[in-house]
Write an enzyme that holds these catalytic residues in place. Structure first.
Site, PDB file in Angstrom:
ATOM      1  N   HIS A 108      10.309  -4.241  -5.828  1.00  0.00           N
ATOM      2  CA  HIS A 108      10.049  -3.350  -4.685  1.00  0.00           C
ATOM      3  C   HIS A 108      11.189  -3.398  -3.669  1.00  0.00           C
ATOM      4  O   HIS A 108      11.858  -4.408  -3.519  1.00  0.00           O
ATOM      5  CB  HIS A 108       8.748  -3.766  -3.996  1.00  0.00           C
ATOM      6  CG  HIS A 108       7.556  -3.694  -4.899  1.00  0.00           C
ATOM      7  ND1 HIS A 108       6.806  -2.556  -5.045  1.00  0.00           N
ATOM      8  CD2 HIS A 108       7.012  -4.617  -5.723  1.00  0.00           C
ATOM      9  CE1 HIS A 108       5.837  -2.790  -5.922  1.00  0.00           C
ATOM     10  NE2 HIS A 108       5.939  -4.027  -6.347  1.00  0.00           N
ATOM     11  N   ASP A 153       6.445   3.259  -0.754  1.00  0.00           N
ATOM     12  CA  ASP A 153       6.020   1.904  -1.158  1.00  0.00           C
ATOM     13  C   ASP A 153       6.319   0.864  -0.071  1.00  0.00           C
ATOM     14  O   ASP A 153       7.468   0.691   0.326  1.00  0.00           O
ATOM     15  CB  ASP A 153       6.799   1.576  -2.448  1.00  0.00           C
ATOM     16  CG  ASP A 153       6.558   0.182  -2.980  1.00  0.00           C
ATOM     17  OD1 ASP A 153       5.594  -0.482  -2.552  1.00  0.00           O
ATOM     18  OD2 ASP A 153       7.350  -0.236  -3.858  1.00  0.00           O
TER      19      ASP A 153
HETATM   20 ZN    ZN Z   1       2.214  -1.233  -7.669  1.00  0.00          ZN
HETATM   21 ZN    ZN Z   2       4.557  -1.339 -10.008  1.00  0.00          ZN
END
Ligand code: ZN
Ligand code: ZN
Length: 552
Positions: free
Chosen positions: A366, A193
């Site tokens: 994130h 990510d």
């Molecule tokens: Zn996402």
């Molecule tokens: Zn997500």
């Protein structure tokens, strides 16, 4: 004959935020990871949603063994209602994610026939030659998973969306020990990510938000209205916890928020002490400092409860002077203008408004740079491919990987449609498959192309001119002067002379047909050409010109 290779093909989510979809293909087997949507950018006028182009998959339909979903966010599940009826394969996910998928499918009347299967953390499924294991990751939604995919070429780790919160509000922290163990055994490829690869340091823990909410509930003189994503179940839990502590009751307002909360309560992902949740009909007479509302609308969505409250358009709840509104979310790119308008409306109604620019009311889900490096160091992959992010995020993430020792030749920055082929020794981008945007506008999917959007841009920029031309049924000849109606082009009163002049001009141009019956195709073109030129000379604008025929 070269040995078969593993193909990795992102159909969405690379070089953009949203509509995540990744295809993995080995010989006669394909698995799909995630099927998300993207909210439209500013230039995509009138478009509700954008979903990935799956024409590549439709050609190879018999190879597809299943769709594996990492978590229940829209950018990972939102395209399922549109794509599942076409692909018709089983969908694998964790329990809460399955709940969220069925809410989505039900909304779009696509639930019947869907084959949704739950996989527990640590559980493994076999999909053709792929063996997929789910591991827990911490993210802004409970039950988020990363994937360990065993393939004949080697082990692939897909991080899903993740961060490393050691004190998560609900769910489990990211399974670092399992990842370290894999790292010791050898990992071929890590897909990780990149959404927050720009941010140095560590992402703060959800606890920070809990502390802020606690303070807000204690100090707010009147009602507290909290808006967040309906899928952010852990945030709703934080609201309930803080409300309970300060003897406030919680009203969940709006359909998608209520549907999700009900599902999360049933599945045990949300806990509410007895009597804390209230119905709107209990609102009357309740002291304001005992009230908390939880609603959607953090993105300024025009039909959301918060926006309707801010516009005094909600049936039961209006914003009152003395209300405290907490926007517990970050703007999704593209939504800033709507959000700012909502903020202004809330201020105008006399509310105190807390949002992420002025108070720690949200942390995102994130990983920041130090967390990304830690994952790379634990997994120690031979090859690395950054996923989920704009091109700059992917590039920065690739640089981070190189900084912890992954050779440059082993890092691959792909864009949607690029095909990465890897063997145990080497990787190479070999192909580009169809991966354009598919637009969803109201009920229609995919038949809105670039032409429609160009027309909408033209309409929004220079307006429209409708020309009504009367044609004699018997002779087929043009009768009288054409009528002209315009919208969004010029002020019709101020420019009435110019409009009249253009009617005269058209009458002259169309008149010298003599005895010949008028050919509509010819008239159509003639009218457009004549008016485009004339209006451009007069106004430097290019309205859309639409000739209409009436038979008289
Ligand atoms: Zn996402
Ligand atoms: Zn997500």
């Amino acid at each position: 004959m070269p040995k078969p290779r593993l193909k990795i093909i992102p159909l969405g989510g690379l070089s953009e935020i949203g509509k995540n979809m990744m295809v993995m293909e080995y010989e006669d087997d394909i698995i799909i990871i995630d099927a998300g949507l993207m909210f439209p950018e500013e230039g995509m006028l009138g478009i509700d949603l954008v979903i990935p182009d799956i024409s590549y998959l439709l050609e190879k339909q018999e190879k597809i063994k299943g769709i594996v979903i990492t978590h229940g966010h829209e950018d990972h599940i939102g395209a399922l209602p549109y794509l599942l009826p076409q692909l018709n394969v089983p969908v694998y996910s964790t329990k809460l994610t399955r709940g969220l998928i069925s809410v989505k499918l039900k909304e779009r009347k696509a639930l019947a026939g869907a084959n949704l299967r739950v996989v527990p953390f640590g559980g493994k499924i076999t999909l053709g030659k792929f063996r997929v294991e789910f591991f827990p990751v911490c993210h802004s939604i409970p039950d988020a998973a990363g994937l360990i995919i065993h393939t004949p070429v080697g082990t692939v780790v897909h991080s899903g969306d993740f961060k490393l919160d050691y004190t998560p509000v609900s769910g489990q922290p990211t399974a670092l020990s399992r990842l370290a163990q894999l790292g010791g055994q050898g990992v071929l490829l890590l897909l990780s990510d990149s959404t927050y690869a720009e941010l140095p340091g560590y992402t703060p823990s959800e606890r920070v938000v809990g502390e802020t909410l606690d303070r807000v509930m204690a100090d707010a003189p009147g009602r507290v209205i909290i808006t967040t994503f309906s899928s952010l179940v852990s945030r709703v839990q934080q609201v309930i916890d803080a409300a309970a502590k300060h003897q406030r009751r919680v009203f969940i307002v709006g359909r998608s928020m209520s549907d999700t909360a009900r599902m999360a309560l049933e599945l045990g992902y949300l806990q509410a002490p007895d009597g804390i949740l209230a119905r709107l009909d209990e609102l009357r007479g309740m002291p304001h400092n005992k009230i908390v509302f939880v609603t959607t609308g953090s993105q300024g969505e025009p039909t959301s409860a918060l926006v309707r409250m801010a516009n005094r358009d909600h049936r039961q709840v209006h914003i009152l002077r003395g209300d405290t509104v907490v926007i517990s979310a970050t703007p999704i790119p593209g939504n800033e203008a709507l959000i700012n308008r909502t903020l202004d409306n809330l201020f105008k109604q006399g509310a105190q408004v807390l949002y992420s620019k002025v108070a720690p009311v949200h942390v995102h889900g994130h990983a920041s740079q130090e967390e990304l490096k830690l994952l790379l160091n634990l997994v120690k992959p031979r090859f690395f491919m950054p996923i989920h992010g704009e091109y700059r995020h992917l590039s920065l993430h690739a640089k981070l990987a190189q900084s912890v020792g992954i050779p440059k030749d082993n890092t691959f920055v792909l864009e949607d449609g690029d095909t990465l082929e890897i063997s145990p020794q080497a990787g190479k981008i070999t192909d580009k498959v169809a991966s354009s945007n598919v637009y969803v506008d109201g009920l229609s999917v995919g038949d809105i192309g670039g032409v429609v959007i160009r027309d909408r841009k033209m309409l929004s920029k220079d307006g429209i001119v409708i020309v009504v031309i009367a044609i004699n049924q018997q002779t087929g000849k043009v009768v009288g002067r054409p009528d002209i109606v315009s919208r969004g082009f010029v002020d019709t009163r101020e420019s009435s002379d110019m409009i009249e002049e253009s009617r005269d001009l058209l009458a002259r141009v169309l008149d010298h047909g003599g005895t010949r019956p008028a050919d509509w195709g010819f008239i159509n073109t003639k009218v457009r050409d004549t008016l485009s030129k004339f209006y451009y000379e007069q106004t430097r604008r290019r309205p859309m010109i639409l000739p209409f025929m009436v038979k008289v």
